[in-house]
Design a protein around this motif. Structure first.
Motif, PDB file in Angstrom:
ATOM      1  N   ASP A   4       0.980  -1.343   0.153  1.00 21.52           N
ATOM      2  CA  ASP A   4      -0.148   0.244  -0.020  1.00 21.52           C
ATOM      3  C   ASP A   4       1.172   1.407   0.019  1.00 21.52           C
ATOM      4  O   ASP A   4       1.795   1.397   0.926  1.00 21.52           O
ATOM      5  N   ARG A   5       0.901   2.179  -1.331  1.00 19.83           N
ATOM      6  CA  ARG A   5       1.113   3.160  -0.822  1.00 19.83           C
ATOM      7  C   ARG A   5       0.308   4.351  -1.343  1.00 19.83           C
ATOM      8  O   ARG A   5      -0.710   4.358  -2.249  1.00 19.83           O
ATOM      9  N   SER A   6       0.157   5.469  -0.762  1.00 22.64           N
ATOM     10  CA  SER A   6      -0.820   6.703  -0.549  1.00 22.64           C
ATOM     11  C   SER A   6       0.220   7.714  -1.506  1.00 22.64           C
ATOM     12  O   SER A   6       0.724   8.140  -1.466  1.00 22.64           O
ATOM     13  N   PHE A   7      -0.523   8.597  -1.954  1.00 22.09           N
ATOM     14  CA  PHE A   7      -0.036   9.938  -3.288  1.00 22.09           C
ATOM     15  C   PHE A   7       0.128  10.872  -1.594  1.00 22.09           C
ATOM     16  O   PHE A   7      -1.113  11.285  -1.303  1.00 22.09           O
ATOM     17  N   THR A   8       0.700  11.521  -1.577  1.00 20.17           N
ATOM     18  CA  THR A   8       0.695  12.506  -0.279  1.00 20.17           C
ATOM     19  C   THR A   8       0.017  14.217  -1.382  1.00 20.17           C
ATOM     20  O   THR A   8       0.045  14.026  -2.370  1.00 20.17           O
ATOM     21  N   ARG A   9      -0.098  14.991  -0.709  1.00 18.86           N
ATOM     22  CA  ARG A   9      -0.984  16.143  -0.930  1.00 18.86           C
ATOM     23  C   ARG A   9       0.434  16.737  -2.189  1.00 18.86           C
ATOM     24  O   ARG A   9      -0.474  17.364  -3.707  1.00 18.86           O
TER      25      ARG A   9
END
Length: 138
Positions: A4-9
């Motif tokens: 799982d990798r989420s995008f930064t703002r």
């Protein structure tokens, strides 16, 4: 390590900025194309307003060379060296109506292009003059 990798703002903001700029550039380019082509849409093309110049060589090849030879040297019909000295009006009279200078009538084998036309259409003075200019240049 998890998958799982989420995008930064910052990454999300950068991607949205790129999409907005790409759409804006595309729309402005399309509108610029409309202005260039007169507002009809896209990059339109228009036909040239000026007619193509008359080509005496092509006209001679398709209407005269069969009888008078490729270089106007003669064949079925006579050579055309004599016609180089004729005035354009005299040459037109001969080609269109079979009348050479001095009132001499040309052979009945010679088409009267004023009646038969060039390529199915009535010949113009410009076409006959172009043929004469071509013959003079041989």
């Amino acid at each position: 390590m998890s998958g799982d990798r989420s995008f930064t703002r910052g990454e999300i903001t950068g991607a949205l900025t790129f999409v907005v700029l790409a759409v804006a550039i595309g729309i402005s380019s399309y509108r610029a194309g409309l202005n260039i082509s007169g507002g009809t849409g896209g990059a339109g093309m228009t036909a040239s307003a000026a007619p193509a110049p008359v080509n005496g060589q092509d006209l001679y090849a398709s209407n005269c060379a069969g009888c008078h030879g490729a270089q106007a040297q003669g064949g079925v019909g006579p050579g055309l060296a004599e016609t180089k000295a004729w005035a354009d009006a005299d040459f037109r009279q001969a080609v269109l109506h079979g009348q050479a200078p001095g009132g001499r009538t040309l052979s009945p084998v010679m088409p009267r292009f004023g009646d038969t036309g060039l390529g199915g259409e009535a010949p113009t003075e410009e076409q006959i003059d172009a043929i004469h200019a071509y013959v003079k240049g041989l």
